[in-house]
Motif scaffolding. Structure first.
Motif, PDB file in Angstrom:
ATOM      1  N   THR A 252      45.553  75.931  24.332  1.00 57.08           N
ATOM      2  CA  THR A 252      45.909  76.177  25.722  1.00 57.08           C
ATOM      3  C   THR A 252      45.898  77.665  26.002  1.00 57.08           C
ATOM      4  N   LEU A 253      45.083  78.031  26.954  1.00 60.95           N
ATOM      5  CA  LEU A 253      45.050  79.411  27.435  1.00 60.95           C
ATOM      6  C   LEU A 253      46.080  79.541  28.535  1.00 60.95           C
ATOM      7  N   SER A 254      46.932  80.537  28.438  1.00 64.17           N
ATOM      8  CA  SER A 254      47.961  80.752  29.449  1.00 64.17           C
ATOM      9  C   SER A 254      47.749  82.114  30.093  1.00 64.17           C
ATOM     10  N   LEU A 255      47.589  82.092  31.404  1.00 64.50           N
ATOM     11  CA  LEU A 255      47.427  83.323  32.179  1.00 64.50           C
ATOM     12  C   LEU A 255      48.705  83.535  32.986  1.00 64.50           C
ATOM     13  N   PRO A 256      49.499  84.546  32.651  1.00 64.20           N
ATOM     14  CA  PRO A 256      50.761  84.744  33.354  1.00 64.20           C
ATOM     15  C   PRO A 256      50.551  85.437  34.697  1.00 64.20           C
TER      16      PRO A 256
ATOM     17  N   ASN B 248      47.977  88.725  23.921  1.00 66.40           N
ATOM     18  CA  ASN B 248      47.510  90.086  24.151  1.00 66.40           C
ATOM     19  C   ASN B 248      47.937  90.506  25.548  1.00 66.40           C
ATOM     20  N   GLU B 249      47.378  91.571  26.037  1.00 67.86           N
ATOM     21  CA  GLU B 249      47.853  92.136  27.300  1.00 67.86           C
ATOM     22  C   GLU B 249      47.462  91.302  28.512  1.00 67.86           C
ATOM     23  N   VAL B 250      46.548  90.353  28.346  1.00 66.71           N
ATOM     24  CA  VAL B 250      46.110  89.591  29.507  1.00 66.71           C
ATOM     25  C   VAL B 250      46.430  88.105  29.418  1.00 66.71           C
ATOM     26  N   ALA B 251      46.640  87.574  28.212  1.00 65.28           N
ATOM     27  CA  ALA B 251      46.812  86.128  28.089  1.00 65.28           C
ATOM     28  C   ALA B 251      47.530  85.774  26.798  1.00 65.28           C
ATOM     29  N   SER B 252      47.892  84.509  26.729  1.00 68.52           N
ATOM     30  CA  SER B 252      48.414  83.933  25.492  1.00 68.52           C
ATOM     31  C   SER B 252      47.586  82.709  25.150  1.00 68.52           C
ATOM     32  N   LEU B 253      47.495  82.436  23.868  1.00 68.53           N
ATOM     33  CA  LEU B 253      46.752  81.279  23.391  1.00 68.53           C
ATOM     34  C   LEU B 253      47.662  80.487  22.467  1.00 68.53           C
ATOM     35  N   PHE B 254      47.855  79.226  22.824  1.00 68.03           N
ATOM     36  CA  PHE B 254      48.712  78.347  22.038  1.00 68.03           C
ATOM     37  C   PHE B 254      47.855  77.322  21.319  1.00 68.03           C
ATOM     38  N   ILE B 255      48.037  77.234  20.016  1.00 65.43           N
ATOM     39  CA  ILE B 255      47.256  76.303  19.205  1.00 65.43           C
ATOM     40  C   ILE B 255      48.230  75.470  18.374  1.00 65.43           C
ATOM     41  N   PRO B 256      48.261  74.150  18.574  1.00 68.90           N
ATOM     42  CA  PRO B 256      49.178  73.320  17.799  1.00 68.90           C
ATOM     43  C   PRO B 256      48.739  73.223  16.350  1.00 68.90           C
ATOM     44  N   ALA B 257      49.604  72.683  15.526  1.00 68.09           N
ATOM     45  CA  ALA B 257      49.356  72.635  14.086  1.00 68.09           C
ATOM     46  C   ALA B 257      48.077  71.876  13.728  1.00 68.09           C
TER      47      ALA B 257
END
Lengths: 114, 115
Positions: free
Chosen positions: A72-76, A57-66
């Motif tokens: 993992t929350l990623s804050l750019p 979304n506009e503030v973060a990315s969320l990576f979820i493995p299979a």
């Protein structure tokens, strides 16, 4: 009951990317993964939510493995105002038979330095 | 629009007294949650309501804690015979429906101090 584990704290610098990983080995099929941000003396605020793969979304990315046993929350490009506690939340209130429990991780205190 | 509101914002009480904490959820939200956050600690789930269904009390720490939700809206968390370990910030949240897929909106909390 999905127990979650997060790092207690992380330091970063302005403009860097911050990645916070939450472990939830016992995640159930219907559990969603949600991340919240909390500033001192305020209630938590929703950041992002996902079920599998990647959400942005506009503030973060969320990576979820299979296997969904972590996320993992990623804050750019963080700024000083991103200094806060970040909570990972795993659960689904809809499964009454399983004994509902919404479990927050202990939170990760992120300090962004100039 | 109005968010989740809680009252009082601060409450100081003597050990052994009863206290009532109030939560006004966002209009139209059918789910309401109570959490507790001790100083410097994470969030501890206490209880949640979905509409007019019986609440899930599985997180309440003792039988001194109870909660009601009248008319599917306002909720009151009551702590009887307060103890010093009850001192914490009590947070209320609401969501459109109960379920992990629904974003929770949190109120500012009530800071309870038991002396």
């Amino acid at each position: 009951l999905a127990k979650t584990t997060q790092p207690i704290s992380m330091d970063s610098y302005e403009g860097q990317e911050v990645n916070i990983t939450c472990s939830h080995n016992n995640i159930a099929t219907n559990d969603y993964i949600t991340w919240y941000q909390q500033f001192p003396s305020q209630g938590p605020r929703f950041i992002i939510q996902g079920y599998k793969t990647k959400v942005t979304n506009e503030v973060a990315s969320l990576f979820i493995p299979a296997d969904r046993k972590s996320s993992t929350l990623s804050l750019p490009r963080v700024s000083l105002s991103d200094t806060a506690v970040y909570y990972c939340l795993v659960g689904d209130f809809m499964i009454k038979a399983a004994g509902n429990k919404l479990t927050f991780g202990g939170g990760t205190r992120v300090l962004v330095k100039p | 629009g109005a968010g989740v509101s809680q009252s009082p914002s601060n409450k100081v009480t003597e050990k052994g007294k009863d206290v009532e904490l109030r939560c006004d959820p966002i209009s139209g939200h059918t789910a309401l949650y109570w959490y507790r956050q001790s100083l410097g600690q994470g969030l501890e789930f206490l209880i949640y309501f979905q509409g007019n269904s019986a609440p899930d009390k599985s997180g309440l720490p003792s039988d001194r804690f109870s909660a009601e939700r009248t008319g599917g809206s306002v909720s009151t968390l009551t702590i009887q015979r307060t103890q010093q370990e009850d001192s914490a910030v009590y947070l209320c949240a609401s969501s459109l429906r109960a379920g992990g897929s629904h974003e929770q909106y949190f109120g500012p909390g009530t800071r309870l101090t038991v002396t």
